[in-house]
Design an enzyme around this catalytic site. Structure first.
Site, PDB file in Angstrom:
ATOM      1  N   MET A 156      -6.295  60.973  62.004  1.00 25.81           N
ATOM      2  CA  MET A 156      -5.684  62.153  61.413  1.00 25.81           C
ATOM      3  C   MET A 156      -6.628  63.344  61.522  1.00 25.81           C
ATOM      4  O   MET A 156      -7.016  63.943  60.524  1.00 25.81           O
ATOM      5  CB  MET A 156      -5.345  61.890  59.936  1.00 25.81           C
ATOM      6  CG  MET A 156      -4.118  61.024  59.725  1.00 25.81           C
ATOM      7  SD  MET A 156      -2.562  61.796  60.306  1.00 25.81           S
ATOM      8  CE  MET A 156      -2.309  63.037  59.013  1.00 25.81           C
TER       9      MET A 156
ATOM     10  N   HIS B 282     -11.310  66.559  60.432  1.00 26.42           N
ATOM     11  CA  HIS B 282     -10.211  65.865  59.756  1.00 26.42           C
ATOM     12  C   HIS B 282      -9.228  66.851  59.143  1.00 26.42           C
ATOM     13  O   HIS B 282      -9.613  67.879  58.599  1.00 26.42           O
ATOM     14  CB  HIS B 282     -10.758  64.932  58.670  1.00 26.42           C
ATOM     15  CG  HIS B 282      -9.768  63.889  58.263  1.00 26.42           C
ATOM     16  ND1 HIS B 282      -8.713  64.150  57.425  1.00 26.42           N
ATOM     17  CD2 HIS B 282      -9.649  62.589  58.621  1.00 26.42           C
ATOM     18  CE1 HIS B 282      -8.001  63.044  57.263  1.00 26.42           C
ATOM     19  NE2 HIS B 282      -8.561  62.082  57.983  1.00 26.42           N
ATOM     20  N   HIS B 283      -7.981  66.491  59.274  1.00 24.42           N
ATOM     21  CA  HIS B 283      -6.871  67.264  58.758  1.00 24.42           C
ATOM     22  C   HIS B 283      -7.006  67.559  57.258  1.00 24.42           C
ATOM     23  O   HIS B 283      -6.454  68.531  56.755  1.00 24.42           O
ATOM     24  CB  HIS B 283      -5.605  66.443  59.004  1.00 24.42           C
ATOM     25  CG  HIS B 283      -4.356  67.203  58.789  1.00 24.42           C
ATOM     26  ND1 HIS B 283      -4.044  68.338  59.509  1.00 24.42           N
ATOM     27  CD2 HIS B 283      -3.335  67.000  57.933  1.00 24.42           C
ATOM     28  CE1 HIS B 283      -2.871  68.793  59.108  1.00 24.42           C
ATOM     29  NE2 HIS B 283      -2.416  68.005  58.157  1.00 24.42           N
ATOM     30  N   ALA B 284      -7.741  66.727  56.547  1.00 24.02           N
ATOM     31  CA  ALA B 284      -7.904  66.951  55.110  1.00 24.02           C
ATOM     32  C   ALA B 284      -8.828  68.140  54.846  1.00 24.02           C
ATOM     33  O   ALA B 284      -8.809  68.725  53.772  1.00 24.02           O
ATOM     34  CB  ALA B 284      -8.473  65.705  54.443  1.00 24.02           C
ATOM     35  N   LEU B 285      -9.644  68.510  55.827  1.00 21.69           N
ATOM     36  CA  LEU B 285     -10.559  69.643  55.643  1.00 21.69           C
ATOM     37  C   LEU B 285      -9.883  70.964  56.013  1.00 21.69           C
ATOM     38  O   LEU B 285      -9.945  71.931  55.267  1.00 21.69           O
ATOM     39  CB  LEU B 285     -11.819  69.463  56.497  1.00 21.69           C
ATOM     40  CG  LEU B 285     -12.826  68.437  55.999  1.00 21.69           C
ATOM     41  CD1 LEU B 285     -13.976  68.322  56.987  1.00 21.69           C
ATOM     42  CD2 LEU B 285     -13.363  68.829  54.634  1.00 21.69           C
TER      43      LEU B 285
END
Lengths: 448, 448
Positions: free
Chosen positions: B3, B120-123
């Site tokens: 991801m 990462h997509h969360a960042l």
């Protein structure tokens, strides 16, 4: 946590090799027509089998995913090669595909071709993996038309280096579940084994006793790896063994012990008590039968005190020799359950550690694993490319951040050091220390 | 499933660059003294916070793990570069470290330096990631002493390409849990959203309706990626748009539609019904507020019929233009819940797919995502190295095996194609088809 073993092989191009030699070597390996079943199957969780993992052939096998062509950045030193191998060894294999990869690597300044292979522990253990890679080589420098290690051999295969290599057993489902970390932590570990182990860890006088100090190697590790490798002439090791009345294997252990002592002293982290290595040893026929029946490898283990508390190399070698002898004697007097327990300890410490902790045992049973696997004694070739060195990459696991695996080949003893990138800093220094230690031992026993 | 979003940037060495230029560039990037907080934190499951994931600074930050030096095997074509990027984009980021990597790549036959970054997509989302990479560049070819994108800027930072780039928001824990796949499938998705979506998928006349045919792109995917990229002069696209009374974005979509039609025809897999693309579009101020308040990106989506059933390129462009116009009108008439639902559909299809299936909806809501992100219009440099091209790598997800992301830069429109290695064979052919399609469109609208 990555659970694969790896191997690094170095080849010298044959005379007259053109500028595209490495690409052609890669393309020939990639162009394998028929792939052996071991390299075609992947784990699959089936509804039919009650969500248990089973092996299944990969219907969409994609050779390009498994065989790859890589390059080193300039200046192409061994440092760059180890860095690339560290990286490749750090990534996990994808479950939806057969669990292996091979990388043909160009760009070494000395013109050699490197080949890094990785294969999941559930398919073969480290020893079998190395033998498998070697089994396709020839002692004939003129032979051509040789197949890749993963090719299906339709013609009668040449006698393999070791009989084990040609008949890789199907791995029992329980072992697979363990290796892939699918099962709960306690899965597949009979209570009798746990009790035997736990008794051994508590009781120093038992045959399976061990008592290792805490070191920086015995902590939680990350998924990233560091790798370094080098080799030394077996003649030098043999001379030391002869002069000291010990074995080559003892000298290998003494080299590791001395190098680790120096390394830990530099870091201010040498424990007062001597460190303990788990050393796999071959089992005799009766013992083998016991271990194999339970799906384990036909290998027992000896706990060797490395005498890292001693400053004198000759004394250290002597103590290691005695500890090894005692360990082998203990092994031969063990019950079947005890042998299994020892074997389990080496195979699945990630599972055992929590079990032992539950019983209040917090010290590591040993500090690291040092394996020494004999390899071919003569020069081998792959389609005319001379194999000049072969080095194993193994599996550091939680609580065991460093792994040393040695293998002999063509008069050289190759050392492969695999560590957790985070827990074992400056791993390459150990190579220098190993080199110093050979000289120290030579001097100490009077053959230098 | 990986991801992370990625970016590939190509640089031309400055005049007079020595043979060690790329190594020095790598070393300068690796040598960053102070790293920005975004690049220092990693997810951590804390006992204190009830086993929820929280961000925590990495106390043992290891720059060498994040910034790497790689090389291409000979002959160093773009094919070898895409192959390396595909591989690097296929590996997962390790949670125990900050979730990013940058690779300085040498060995391109044309002498350029490539840089692949992943985060990462969360960042950050893909758009922010690209802007972040660009925000450190300068329009001044003579400027030196420039910092890496991950460096902490102690001096006043230059005006970023986009205000969003300098103030990357802290990601709410809910979004992180979703992105990391930690939560159960239904986590964080309010029932109202699911109902709205489900109504839209069933009802073709609703504003959020969509009705996409099944294609080879809409199946389960593996973790491995294929990547290919190229660019075309914006002048050519603009001429087509002008002659046909459409927009550059319409032309981009028509290129993709035509290329996919040819690609699927060759595979004998073109669906009878026209394919549907989800196309992210900017929201107006009021709409943005809605989306941002819920932690989503300030981006809405339009479902565009790609007219892949039509053989004539001009007709296809025309139909796409109308579908885009209708979609934008529908978007402006949507309720807040509907906008959120649309946004969620693009952000988290892996979560939504099972939810929709539970309600008996088995058709894909759309066939692929095509994004077009505007970039800088002028030539940019990093310490004198001229940026010649920039291409996004995005995240294929289960059920959406192909992702096309475009970005404009310095008069060129760059296309980045990211696909599942297994589901999207011969991805590079799409580049040829895209190139043919520009010529087809030119001819069809009479500007060729």
């Amino acid at each position: 946590m990555p659970m694969h073993v790896g191997g690094l092989q170095l080849f010298e191009k044959p005379e007259g090799a053109g500028p595209d030699y490495i690409r052609e070597m890669y393309e020939s390996m990639r162009g394998t027509d028929e792939v052996a079943p071991l390299f075609l199957k992947h784990p699959h969780r089936s509804v039919k089998t009650g969500a248990q993992l089973v092996w299944r052939p990969d219907e969409q096998f994609d050779m390009e995913h498994h065989v790859r062509h890589s390059a080193l950045p300039a200046p192409g030193r061994y440092r760059e090669l180890f860095e690339l191998c560290s990286r490749l060894h750090s990534t996990r294999l994808a479950w939806e595909r057969p669990l292996w990869e091979a990388h043909v690597i160009e760009g070494l300044a000395d013109g050699k071709v490197a080949m890094y292979t990785k294969i999941h522990h559930a398919l073969v253990d480290g020893v079998s993996a190395m033998r498998l890679m070697q089994s396709v080589l020839s002692t004939d420098a003129e032979e051509r038309g040789m197949l890749a290690p993963w090719a299906l051999h339709s013609r009668p295969q040449r006698k393999p280096v070791d009989p084990a290599a040609s008949s890789l057993p199907e791995v029992p489902v329980a072992a697979l579940r363990t290796a892939l970390g699918v099962a709960s932590e306690a899965a597949g570990m009979p209570g009798a084994l746990v009790r035997t182990l736990s008794k051994g860890v508590r009781n120093q006088t038992s045959a399976v006793s061990f008592y290792a100090p805490r070191t920086i190697f015995n902590q939680s590790i990350s998924g990233a790896r560091r790798f370094a490798a080098d080799d030394w002439p077996i003649e030098r090791l043999k001379a030391i063994a002869k002069a000291s009345g010990t074995t080559i294997n003892d000298v290998v252990l003494a080299m590791c012990a001395g190098a680790m002592r120096t390394y830990l002293l530099e870091l201010g982290a040498l424990p007062d008590d001597p460190m303990v290595a788990m050393v796999p040893v071959g089992l005799n026929a009766k013992q083998s039968q016991v271990a194999s029946a339970e799906g384990g490898n036909a290998i027992g283990s000896v706990m060797v005190q490395l005498a890292t508390d001693l400053g004198d190399p000759a004394e250290r070698l002597d103590r290691i020799h005695l500890s090894m002898r005692d360990g082998k004697e203990a092994l031969s007097s063990m019950t079947q359950t005890q042998i299994l327990a020892m074997s389990a300890l080496g195979q699945a410490p990630a599972i055992l550690a929590p079990l032992l902790r539950m019983q209040g045992i917090v010290r590591p049973p040993y500090n690291l694993i040092i394996s020494n696997v004999p390899g071919p004694r003569t020069t081998h070739y792959w389609n005319g490319a001379k194999l000049t060195g072969t080095y194993p990459l193994s599996i550091p696991i939680n609580g065991m951040a460093l792994n040393i695996t040695c293998t002999s080949y063509d008069g050289q003893m190759g050392f492969g050091l695999t560590g957790c990138r985070r827990t074992v800093p400056h791993l390459q220094r150990l190579l220098t220390h190993l080199d110093d230690e050979v000289a120290n031992l030579e001097k100490a026993v009077g053959v230098g």
